[in-house]
Design a protein around this motif. Structure first.
Motif, short mmCIF file in Angstrom:
data_model
loop_
_atom_site.label_atom_id
_atom_site.label_comp_id
_atom_site.label_asym_id
_atom_site.label_seq_id
_atom_site.Cartn_x
_atom_site.Cartn_y
_atom_site.Cartn_z
N LYS A 504 -114.23 7.03 -65.83
CA LYS A 504 -112.78 7.25 -65.78
C LYS A 504 -112.51 8.54 -65.04
O LYS A 504 -113.21 9.53 -65.22
N ALA A 505 -111.47 8.52 -64.22
CA ALA A 505 -111.11 9.73 -63.46
C ALA A 505 -109.64 9.66 -63.07
O ALA A 505 -109.02 8.60 -63.06
N LYS A 506 -109.10 10.83 -62.74
CA LYS A 506 -107.71 10.94 -62.30
C LYS A 506 -107.67 11.33 -60.82
O LYS A 506 -108.54 12.02 -60.32
N TRP A 507 -106.62 10.83 -60.15
CA TRP A 507 -106.37 11.31 -58.80
C TRP A 507 -106.05 12.81 -58.85
O TRP A 507 -105.56 13.31 -59.87
N ASN A 508 -106.25 13.47 -57.74
CA ASN A 508 -105.98 14.91 -57.70
C ASN A 508 -104.54 15.23 -57.31
O ASN A 508 -104.15 16.39 -57.24
N PHE A 509 -103.74 14.24 -57.07
CA PHE A 509 -102.42 14.43 -56.45
C PHE A 509 -101.54 15.46 -57.16
O PHE A 509 -100.86 16.25 -56.54
N SER A 510 -101.54 15.43 -58.47
CA SER A 510 -100.62 16.30 -59.21
C SER A 510 -101.29 17.58 -59.69
O SER A 510 -100.65 18.40 -60.35
N SER A 511 -102.55 17.77 -59.38
CA SER A 511 -103.27 18.91 -59.95
C SER A 511 -103.12 20.18 -59.12
O SER A 511 -102.93 21.26 -59.66
N THR A 512 -103.17 20.07 -57.79
CA THR A 512 -103.17 21.27 -56.95
C THR A 512 -103.00 20.89 -55.49
O THR A 512 -103.26 19.75 -55.11
N ASN A 513 -102.59 21.85 -54.68
CA ASN A 513 -102.52 21.64 -53.23
C ASN A 513 -103.81 22.05 -52.53
O ASN A 513 -103.96 21.83 -51.33
N THR A 514 -104.72 22.68 -53.30
CA THR A 514 -105.97 23.17 -52.71
C THR A 514 -107.17 22.60 -53.47
O THR A 514 -108.11 23.31 -53.80
N TRP A 515 -107.11 21.32 -53.73
CA TRP A 515 -108.15 20.62 -54.47
C TRP A 515 -109.53 20.83 -53.86
O TRP A 515 -110.53 20.95 -54.57
N ALA A 516 -109.60 20.92 -52.55
CA ALA A 516 -110.90 20.99 -51.86
C ALA A 516 -111.67 22.26 -52.17
O ALA A 516 -112.90 22.29 -52.04
N ILE A 517 -111.00 23.33 -52.62
CA ILE A 517 -111.68 24.60 -52.84
C ILE A 517 -111.49 25.16 -54.25
O ILE A 517 -112.10 26.17 -54.59
N ASP A 518 -110.68 24.52 -55.06
CA ASP A 518 -110.44 25.04 -56.41
C ASP A 518 -111.69 24.97 -57.27
O ASP A 518 -112.50 24.04 -57.15
N GLU A 519 -111.84 25.93 -58.16
CA GLU A 519 -113.04 26.02 -58.99
C GLU A 519 -113.14 24.89 -60.00
O GLU A 519 -114.24 24.53 -60.43
N ASP A 520 -112.02 24.34 -60.43
CA ASP A 520 -112.05 23.36 -61.52
C ASP A 520 -111.54 21.98 -61.12
O ASP A 520 -111.04 21.22 -61.95
N SER A 521 -111.68 21.64 -59.83
CA SER A 521 -111.09 20.38 -59.36
C SER A 521 -112.10 19.26 -59.16
O SER A 521 -111.73 18.17 -58.72
N PHE A 522 -113.37 19.50 -59.51
CA PHE A 522 -114.38 18.47 -59.23
C PHE A 522 -114.07 17.16 -59.93
O PHE A 522 -114.29 16.07 -59.37
N GLU A 523 -113.58 17.20 -61.16
CA GLU A 523 -113.40 15.98 -61.94
C GLU A 523 -112.28 15.10 -61.40
O GLU A 523 -112.22 13.92 -61.72
N GLN A 524 -111.36 15.68 -60.59
CA GLN A 524 -110.32 14.85 -59.97
C GLN A 524 -110.85 14.24 -58.68
O GLN A 524 -111.63 14.86 -57.96
N VAL A 525 -110.39 13.03 -58.40
CA VAL A 525 -110.86 12.30 -57.22
C VAL A 525 -109.85 12.43 -56.10
O VAL A 525 -108.65 12.21 -56.29
N GLY A 526 -110.33 12.78 -54.91
CA GLY A 526 -109.47 12.89 -53.73
C GLY A 526 -109.38 11.57 -53.00
O GLY A 526 -110.09 10.60 -53.30
N CYS A 527 -108.46 11.52 -52.04
CA CYS A 527 -108.32 10.33 -51.20
C CYS A 527 -108.30 10.77 -49.74
O CYS A 527 -108.49 11.94 -49.43
N ILE A 528 -108.05 9.84 -48.84
CA ILE A 528 -108.08 10.16 -47.41
C ILE A 528 -107.10 11.27 -47.06
O ILE A 528 -107.37 12.13 -46.23
N HIS A 529 -105.96 11.32 -47.76
CA HIS A 529 -104.92 12.29 -47.41
C HIS A 529 -105.28 13.70 -47.84
O HIS A 529 -104.75 14.67 -47.29
N THR A 530 -106.15 13.84 -48.82
CA THR A 530 -106.54 15.18 -49.28
C THR A 530 -107.91 15.59 -48.76
O THR A 530 -108.33 16.72 -48.99
N ALA A 531 -108.59 14.68 -48.05
CA ALA A 531 -109.94 14.98 -47.56
C ALA A 531 -110.02 15.07 -46.05
O ALA A 531 -110.84 15.82 -45.51
N GLN A 532 -109.18 14.32 -45.33
CA GLN A 532 -109.27 14.32 -43.87
C GLN A 532 -108.95 15.72 -43.33
O GLN A 532 -108.02 16.38 -43.76
N GLY A 533 -109.78 16.15 -42.39
CA GLY A 533 -109.61 17.48 -41.82
C GLY A 533 -110.40 18.55 -42.53
O GLY A 533 -110.43 19.70 -42.09
#
Length: 622
Positions: A504-533
């Motif tokens: 079970k996992a949650k999308w990262n959409f509502s957690s932060t704008n900097t999911w890619a570098i936040d210390e506690d964001s591993f458990e949230q799952v990203g998508c193409i819009h938060t990973a591309q680039g």
């Protein structure tokens, strides 16, 4: 990875026996690096004979070790020739030699760039001294042993066929700085080359240094987002290699010309994932930081990460806001308000701007109008939504309408891989496995890249979590096949993605704008819009039911996407199912190429999982 190594005595014997080229080719094949390039085979025969003549004198110890075709970590580039050992003071050193069969070349006005006849045409390439220097600096960056032990690398180049009457084209004031760092030797300079080698390597170290270079610990790869502050401060974090340097120096010269001559230029840079588009873009931003320049991208995720990093670096808020812009920021701009606009991920540009796509006329037109020089970094294979409007044809069309001179083509194309552990073969494998295109060498990568296919998503997450604990540079990313349940239900018990074995996992959409570098964001799952680039050391990719393996081929199914997925909006009403197929395949290629060191994969479709595992098993057997 060293392809061939041995003492000078062994090397000389292999050359004399006429088997050196066959041995190099055989060793490449053992490492699953296919090579059908006859010109490269001939170059080994030719260039290595000249190197044998350089080394085959009594004053050079035959116990000194040499290496041929050393693949630089995290790149697809190979060093021609390495000599390693000790000097007269017992200091360990490495001599790096770039070998060229050129007979002639022409100078250019571009920094460290020359032209020569290659592959049936005159092409812009890096000066051989710069090539040797950039390879040496890249090895220094990645090899922990070299750094900790203060091993010095001394680069040079040897143009053994080059005609003396053309020396001034390569050896002149334009290139004097790089030649001082990495000397250039022609056939007539054989004695000088010997002296250069003997100055730094005169004794054998019994192969210790070559062993450490080949087997030593590789330093963590640099992620662009982690170096941006240093780069904007003027520090060189990435040494641009080969076509990267050609592109950078060409753009730099064009910007200088545009400003001095009041010209208007549009430059189109093509390159697939991991070829260094964003690295060049950020180097350009740093180079032109005293001008009116913006880094432009439609993707909010990298902008937010760069913004956060810059603020942590104590840059003022207004400066950072004015440095990074979204693609809709130029609706009201006047002609040539900016000296240079650097547009990354140009394939993601929209036609119109604003939340409701009701502002402006054409983002590409507005960007070109707003700047003397507009630079578009583009990969049409990374178009991932129906709104993605950026294309090479549209850029050329708008540039012509605005009287902007267009620069594109061979000199503006990036091909070498600097992500996925530098494996061009892995990218070809993705193209083949996803059915994007047939590739001749899809099974030709050496598996130094850590790719694993999991039957259990929980195990994949656990393994990835363990890696992420080291440096927080690993993330899970999924295809958009799962509804955003937690958008309306933010309870701890609510999840967006539920898979087998209790995953079970949650999308990262509502957690932060900097999911890619936040210390506690591993458990949230990203998508193409938060990973591309962006890029990570390791990624865990969840492939949903929109990609399956049926009747002997990989198929897509847009109906398995989440109903809230806006990337396929309008597909059904317009009946453009071919575009939907393209978007789904492009999306997974983009996700599967986000990892610098490795990619873990879980497929909901078991047939697709088995297919991927079988293809990988065939590679291992080769």
């Amino acid at each position: 990875m060293i392809v061939y190594s041995g003492t000078i005595s062994k090397f000389n014997n292999d050359v004399d026996n006429g088997i050196i080229a066959d041995l190099v080719k055989s060793e490449l094949e053992k490492r699953n690096i296919t090579n059908n390039n006859q010109s490269e085979f001939r170059s080994w025969d030719n260039s290595l004979l000249h190197m044998k003549n350089v080394l085959d004198i009594p004053e050079i110890s035959k116990d000194i070790r040499v290496a041929i075709e050393y693949q630089i970590p995290a790149t697809s580039k190979r060093v021609d020739f390495i000599i390693a050992g000790k000097d007269e003071n017992d200091k360990s050193n490495v001599v790096i030699i770039e070998l060229k069969q050129w007979e002639t070349a022409k100078r250019t006005s571009r920094e460290d760039i020359v032209t020569t006849y290659l592959g049936g045409a005159n092409r812009a390439v890096t000066h051989p001294s710069y090539q040797a220097y950039s390879y040496a600096k890249t090895i220094e960056n990645y090899n922990e042993y070299v750094q900790k032990k203060n091993i010095e690398l001394f680069p040079c180049c040897f143009l053994h066929n080059y005609r003396e009457e053309h020396r001034s084209e390569l050896d002149n004031d334009l290139y004097s700085d790089i030649i001082k760092i990495a000397p250039m030797y022609l056939k007539q300079d054989t004695k000088k080359l010997r002296e250069f080698i003997r100055k730094y390597v005169s004794k054998s170290d019994n192969g210790e240094l070559l062993y450490q270079i080949d087997h030593g610990k590789i330093r963590p790869s640099k992620a662009l987002q982690d170096t941006i502050v240093s780069m904007i401060n003027g520090n060189q974090e990435f040494y641009m290699i080969d076509e990267q340097k050609v592109v950078f120096s060409t753009i730099k010269k064009l910007v200088e010309n545009a400003i001095s001559n009041n010209k208007k230029y549009t430059i189109i840079i093509e390159g697939g994932p991991g070829t260094g588009k964003s690295v060049i873009a950020m180097n350009l931003l740093a180079e032109f930081r005293s001008l009116m320049v913006n880094y432009v991208t439609k993707n909010a995720a990298p902008r937010n990460v760069y913004f956060s990093k810059m603020r942590q670096g104590k840059f003022k808020l207004n400066y950072v806001k004015n440095l990074f812009k979204g693609s809709g920021a130029y609706v009201a701009s006047k002609k040539n308000d900016f000296d240079c606009l650097i547009v990354d991920e140009a394939h993601r540009l929209n036609e119109k701007s604003g939340m409701f796509a009701n502002l402006g006329e054409n983002q590409i037109k507005e960007i070109i109008n707003a700047s003397r020089v507009s630079v578009f970094f583009i990969d049409e294979d990374q178009i991932v939504t129906t709104k993605d409007f950026g294309s090479i044809n549209e850029i050329k069309k708008q540039a012509k309408l605005l009287g902007s001179e267009i620069f594109s083509g061979e000199d503006y194309r990036l091909t070498s891989q600097f992500r996925c552990n530098g494996s061009d073969g892995y990218i070809a494998f993705l193209d083949h496995i996803l059915g994007i295109r047939d590739t001749a060498n899809y099974d030709g990568f050496d598996l130094d890249y850590d790719i694993r296919v999991y039957d259990d998503p929980v195990m994949m997450r656990d393994d990835l979590r363990g890696i992420n604990h080291i440096d927080n540079k690993s993330r899970m990313i999924a295809g958009y096949c799962y509804e955003w349940v937690t958008q309306k239900n933010n309870s701890e018990e609510a999840y967006d993605i539920e898979l087998e074995n209790g995953f079970k996992a949650k999308w990262n959409f509502s957690s932060t704008n900097t999911w890619a570098i936040d210390e506690d964001s591993f458990e949230q799952v990203g998508c193409i819009h938060t990973a591309q680039g962006l890029e990570f050391d390791y990624v865990g990719i969840i492939i949903g039911k929109d990609l399956r393996f049926e009747n002997g081929k990989v198929i897509t199914d847009y109906t398995k996407r989440a109903k809230s997925d806006a990337s396929l909006r309008g597909i059904k009403s317009k009946g453009n199912y071919e575009l939907a197929d393209c978007i789904i395949r492009n999306t997974y290629k983009t996700l599967l190429s986000r990892g610098q060191k490795g990619c873990f994969v879980y497929c909901e479709d078991k047939e697709l999982s088995d297919y991927m595992k079988n293809r990988l098993a065939n590679i291992v057997k080769r």
